[in-house]
Design a protein around this motif. Structure first.
Motif, PDB file in Angstrom:
ATOM      1  N   HIS A  75     -15.317  -7.215  30.625  1.00  0.00           N
ATOM      2  CA  HIS A  75     -14.644  -8.505  31.199  1.00  0.00           C
ATOM      3  C   HIS A  75     -15.674  -9.209  32.042  1.00  0.00           C
ATOM      4  O   HIS A  75     -16.307  -8.703  32.793  1.00  0.00           O
ATOM      5  N   ASP A 136     -19.258  -4.900  38.534  1.00  0.00           N
ATOM      6  CA  ASP A 136     -18.027  -4.647  37.904  1.00  0.00           C
ATOM      7  C   ASP A 136     -17.354  -6.233  37.414  1.00  0.00           C
ATOM      8  O   ASP A 136     -17.079  -6.741  38.281  1.00  0.00           O
ATOM      9  N   ASP A 137     -17.620  -6.698  36.206  1.00  0.00           N
ATOM     10  CA  ASP A 137     -18.067  -5.748  35.309  1.00  0.00           C
ATOM     11  C   ASP A 137     -19.382  -6.481  34.554  1.00  0.00           C
ATOM     12  O   ASP A 137     -19.509  -6.480  32.976  1.00  0.00           O
ATOM     13  N   GLU A 170      -9.432  -9.351  33.896  1.00  0.00           N
ATOM     14  CA  GLU A 170      -9.245  -8.050  34.062  1.00  0.00           C
ATOM     15  C   GLU A 170      -8.765  -7.681  35.537  1.00  0.00           C
ATOM     16  O   GLU A 170      -7.709  -6.801  35.597  1.00  0.00           O
ATOM     17  N   GLU A 171      -9.385  -8.243  36.419  1.00  0.00           N
ATOM     18  CA  GLU A 171      -8.920  -8.027  37.686  1.00  0.00           C
ATOM     19  C   GLU A 171      -7.689  -8.575  38.051  1.00  0.00           C
ATOM     20  O   GLU A 171      -7.175  -8.069  39.170  1.00  0.00           O
ATOM     21  N   ASP A 193     -16.729  -0.274  31.357  1.00  0.00           N
ATOM     22  CA  ASP A 193     -16.326  -1.024  32.707  1.00  0.00           C
ATOM     23  C   ASP A 193     -16.208   0.135  33.784  1.00  0.00           C
ATOM     24  O   ASP A 193     -15.125  -0.131  34.604  1.00  0.00           O
TER      25      ASP A 193
END
Ligand SMILES: [Zn+2]
Length: 399
Positions: A75, A136-137, A170-171, A193
């Motif tokens: 991501h 990340d990431d 994604e987060e 990830d």
């Protein structure tokens, strides 16, 4: 600085923080700044690539015919806890083992982060103390791009057909939205990830959430005797009736929990929001049943109160997909063994985009990145672990 680190630093410097208060897709237009750069770099390497209307980047590197198409995903967005603006990664060459001064205010010491001792004599990339790093990431993104770049410049090296997917958001839990398994075209895939390089994460929580709204009976406190039902006290009683040990702060490994995330209200009306987690679906069901039975008991005890309980399922443990289609996990195990790495399998105490991909027809366990202490100013990249991950992912797609 070597090219693989230059790439990582270049990606880290682009602010791609997602936004959990936005309904837009992607949640922040600035996430596309990295996605567009990746698109350009993939096109320059001769790959076909497409950014769809939802800001997802799909790309393909053809490989040996007849072999499984292996997908790689990471991501582009970064976490919300600390700023992702003006990230100034610092390279620590040949770390000596002492305190690392990030800026005038913040330092990292091996007494707080004992893992640092593993990296004495090797290189680290750290933050400047005022932002996160974004490993990340962006470490995962860089690893995938390094692997693609390697095979493009070494046409003599045979490899599987590779499908690539870079997602935003994604987060904030919206990474797998609009996932198009057909467009991705992978037989199975890996999210890159995680953290530890020897980890193959092939289990995550089953997840649900519960919303409880309680209406009490509000009466002037001077005349309340025998009449008042205080909604806040009922919330307390509800919460105290749940399994006292099943709380995030008392559980680890495969133990599930009920997490009271929010409690709001007045004596007249109050609400609670819980997340409910367990790796085992039957145990998750038991936790959900407990909520229902407490509601019924309190309704019987306080017939004048109104208790509304709403339980909704969120995501499922992808392990059940791997039981039916173990190819992705078995392949990773074989590759790790061939590289002399003893693979560890530990359950994720959270969710992963791979779970949604897995339940949508593309089994997708998660691999590490060599970046650690995610979501904060103490995030760092171990250069040797990052390079190890590039070698692992190269081997995963090798024919
Ligand atoms: Zn991540």
């Amino acid at each position: 600085m070597d090219k693989d680190l230059e790439r990582f630093v270049e990606y880290c410097k682009i602010d791609t923080q997602s936004n959990d208060t936005s309904d837009a897709t992607p949640s922040e237009a600035k996430e596309l700044n990295l996605t567009k750069l990746l698109y350009k770099q993939l096109k320059e390497m001769g790959l076909e690539a497409e950014i769809d209307q939802y800001g997802r980047l799909y790309s393909k590197l053809p490989g040996e015919k007849g072999l499984d198409v292996i997908g790689l995903n990471s991501h582009v967005d970064t976490a919300l806890e600390v700023s992702g603006k003006n990230v100034k990664p610092q390279l620590i060459s040949s770390y000596e083992g002492g305190v690392i001064k990030l800026n005038d205010e913040y330092s990292m010491s091996p007494s707080d982060f004992p893992r640092l001792k593993n990296y004495i004599g090797s290189d680290l990339i750290v933050t400047s103390g005022d932002t996160l790093l974004g490993g990340d990431d962006k470490a995962g993104v860089s690893i995938i791009m390094e692997v693609i770049s390697y095979y493009v410049s070494h046409p003599e090296e045979k490899h599987h057909p590779i499908a690539i997917l870079f997602t935003p958001d994604e987060e904030i839990g919206r990474g797998p939205e609009h996932f198009d398994a057909k467009k991705f075209g992978a037989d199975y895939a890996y999210t890159v990830d995680g953290a530890d390089v020897d980890m193959i994460e092939d289990e995550n929580f089953n997840a649900a959430h519960a919303d409880i709204v309680i209406e009490g009976v509000s009466i002037h406190p001077g005349e309340a005797k025998g009449k008042m039902i205080n909604a806040l006290r009922l919330c307390n009683e509800f919460d105290a009736s749940l399994d006292p040990d099943a709380k995030p702060e008392y559980t680890s490994g495969r133990e599930g929990f009920n997490h009271l995330m929010a409690m709001n209200g007045t004596a007249e009306k109050a609400s609670m929001h819980y997340i409910i987690r367990n790796h085992d679906m039957d145990l998750l069901q038991k936790q959900k049943d407990e909520f229902v039975s407490i509601k019924h008991r309190l309704e019987a005890k306080y017939p004048k109160a109104k208790i509304n309980l709403d339980i909704v399922d969120d995501y499922k443990n992808m392990h059940e997909v791997f039981l039916k289609d173990p190819r992705a996990v078995e392949h990773a195990d074989e590759v790790f063994a061939s590289l002399g790495i003893t693979a560890r399998h530990e359950p994720i105490r959270g969710g992963t985009d791979g779970a949604t991909f897995s339940f949508n027809g593309c089994p997708t366990p998660n691999l590490g990145t060599g970046s650690y202490n995610h979501h904060g100013r103490f995030e760092y990249l171990s250069v040797k672990d990052y390079r190890k991950m590039i070698e692992i992912v190269k081997a995963i797609v090798k024919a």
